[in-house]
Design a protein around this motif. Structure first.
Motif, PDB file in Angstrom:
ATOM      1  N   UNK A  29     -27.419  -3.788 -25.415  1.00 56.18           N
ATOM      2  CA  UNK A  29     -28.776  -4.249 -25.134  1.00 56.18           C
ATOM      3  C   UNK A  29     -29.283  -5.001 -26.361  1.00 56.18           C
ATOM      4  N   UNK A  30     -29.018  -6.321 -26.392  1.00 54.86           N
ATOM      5  CA  UNK A  30     -29.431  -7.154 -27.523  1.00 54.86           C
ATOM      6  C   UNK A  30     -30.140  -8.390 -27.001  1.00 54.86           C
ATOM      7  N   UNK A  31     -30.992  -8.946 -27.830  1.00 57.13           N
ATOM      8  CA  UNK A  31     -31.671 -10.187 -27.472  1.00 57.13           C
ATOM      9  C   UNK A  31     -30.653 -11.327 -27.513  1.00 57.13           C
ATOM     10  N   UNK A  32     -30.675 -12.235 -26.541  1.00 56.04           N
ATOM     11  CA  UNK A  32     -29.734 -13.348 -26.582  1.00 56.04           C
ATOM     12  C   UNK A  32     -30.037 -14.254 -27.769  1.00 56.04           C
ATOM     13  N   UNK A  33     -28.997 -14.849 -28.342  1.00 58.08           N
ATOM     14  CA  UNK A  33     -29.182 -15.687 -29.521  1.00 58.08           C
ATOM     15  C   UNK A  33     -29.711 -17.067 -29.152  1.00 58.08           C
ATOM     16  N   UNK A  34     -29.519 -17.503 -27.911  1.00 59.14           N
ATOM     17  CA  UNK A  34     -29.958 -18.820 -27.480  1.00 59.14           C
ATOM     18  C   UNK A  34     -30.704 -18.688 -26.160  1.00 59.14           C
ATOM     19  N   UNK A  35     -31.828 -19.351 -26.056  1.00 62.24           N
ATOM     20  CA  UNK A  35     -32.601 -19.363 -24.807  1.00 62.24           C
ATOM     21  C   UNK A  35     -31.824 -20.196 -23.781  1.00 62.24           C
ATOM     22  N   UNK A  36     -31.694 -19.724 -22.541  1.00 62.29           N
ATOM     23  CA  UNK A  36     -30.958 -20.481 -21.527  1.00 62.29           C
ATOM     24  C   UNK A  36     -31.601 -21.846 -21.276  1.00 62.29           C
ATOM     25  N   UNK A  37     -30.750 -22.853 -21.121  1.00 58.76           N
ATOM     26  CA  UNK A  37     -31.205 -24.207 -20.842  1.00 58.76           C
ATOM     27  C   UNK A  37     -30.436 -24.705 -19.627  1.00 58.76           C
ATOM     28  N   UNK A  38     -31.153 -25.082 -18.581  1.00 58.90           N
ATOM     29  CA  UNK A  38     -30.543 -25.624 -17.366  1.00 58.90           C
ATOM     30  C   UNK A  38     -31.602 -26.373 -16.571  1.00 58.90           C
ATOM     31  N   UNK A  39     -31.184 -27.449 -15.904  1.00 60.83           N
ATOM     32  CA  UNK A  39     -32.119 -28.166 -15.031  1.00 60.83           C
ATOM     33  C   UNK A  39     -31.372 -28.745 -13.840  1.00 60.83           C
ATOM     34  N   UNK A  40     -32.122 -28.938 -12.755  1.00 56.04           N
ATOM     35  CA  UNK A  40     -31.628 -29.614 -11.563  1.00 56.04           C
ATOM     36  C   UNK A  40     -32.812 -30.361 -10.966  1.00 56.04           C
ATOM     37  N   UNK A  41     -32.644 -31.676 -10.807  1.00 50.72           N
ATOM     38  CA  UNK A  41     -33.707 -32.509 -10.242  1.00 50.72           C
ATOM     39  C   UNK A  41     -33.077 -33.545  -9.309  1.00 50.72           C
ATOM     40  N   UNK A 173     -28.309 -33.053 -12.973  1.00 44.45           N
ATOM     41  CA  UNK A 173     -28.413 -31.671 -13.428  1.00 44.45           C
ATOM     42  C   UNK A 173     -27.642 -31.475 -14.726  1.00 44.45           C
ATOM     43  N   UNK A 174     -27.996 -30.423 -15.436  1.00 41.38           N
ATOM     44  CA  UNK A 174     -27.282 -30.127 -16.661  1.00 41.38           C
ATOM     45  C   UNK A 174     -27.583 -28.724 -17.143  1.00 41.38           C
ATOM     46  N   UNK A 175     -26.733 -28.220 -18.039  1.00 43.62           N
ATOM     47  CA  UNK A 175     -26.969 -26.899 -18.612  1.00 43.62           C
ATOM     48  C   UNK A 175     -26.196 -26.774 -19.918  1.00 43.62           C
ATOM     49  N   UNK A 176     -26.705 -25.927 -20.788  1.00 43.72           N
ATOM     50  CA  UNK A 176     -26.070 -25.656 -22.065  1.00 43.72           C
ATOM     51  C   UNK A 176     -24.978 -24.624 -21.836  1.00 43.72           C
ATOM     52  N   UNK A 177     -23.757 -24.911 -22.301  1.00 42.02           N
ATOM     53  CA  UNK A 177     -22.662 -23.985 -22.085  1.00 42.02           C
ATOM     54  C   UNK A 177     -22.218 -23.285 -23.373  1.00 42.02           C
ATOM     55  N   UNK A 178     -22.588 -23.812 -24.512  1.00 43.81           N
ATOM     56  CA  UNK A 178     -22.214 -23.157 -25.777  1.00 43.81           C
ATOM     57  C   UNK A 178     -23.093 -23.662 -26.911  1.00 43.81           C
TER      58      UNK A 178
END
Length: 178
Positions: A29-41, A173-178
């Protein structure tokens, strides 16, 4: 935001006996190091071909985690450095819509740019009436915080392009993978 504790149980048949072994995996149970980034338009209506170097404005936004996509400009801005995946699709119509006319039907290219530099392209062309065409591009790119990604039309297009629930969406669309 804290990640959810989860456990998964896998039953694997051992090769030497008829018994099963059970493995349990637990995430801390840890805070994620990176905020999720994703979009679809997507573009909310069928439209006429764009003029050269005009941006596609994907005005209907379904997902925008991290608020990096701007529906008014069609630009996605990377909120953090990392590796991103992008996909975009265009659907050329083999019939006249949105004010298009004449003997030519849908033909257009769509180029993904990163800070104004082309990184990927697709091309859809209908040769005759009722001959619809679509094209999808996919790239994985390294990005720095603040990099801007946009889909532009690099050439004079012709005809009309679908963006409907049933004929296919012209989308980005796009998202951060790493």
């Amino acid at each position: 935001m804290k990640s959810v504790i989860f456990s998964a149980v896998f039953a694997l048949l051992c090769q030497t006996t008829d018994s099963y072994k059970t493995f349990e995996c637990v995430q801390k149970d840890e805070a994620p190091s990176v905020i999720p980034v994703a979009f679809y338009a997507y573009i909310s209506r069928t439209f006429k071909a764009l003029s050269p170097y005009k941006p596609f404005i994907f005005d209907a936004v379904e997902t925008n985690l991290g608020n990096g996509y701007d529906r008014k400009t069609g630009i996605f801005t990377a909120s953090s450095s990392g590796v991103y995946a992008f996909s975009w699709t265009i659907h050329a119509a083999g019939t006249h819509h949105a004010g298009s006319s004449g003997s030519q039907f849908g033909e257009m290219a769509a180029v993904l740019t990163q800070n104004g530099v082309a990184k990927g392209s697709v091309y859809a062309d209908t040769e005759k009436q009722h001959d619809d065409a679509s094209a999808t591009g996919f790239v994985i790119l390294a990005a720095s915080k603040g990099d801007k990604f946009q889909i532009i039309c690099p050439m004079a297009g012709q005809g009309a392009f679908f963006s409907t629930k049933y004929n296919g969406r012209t989308s980005f669309s796009g998202y951060r993978i790493a």
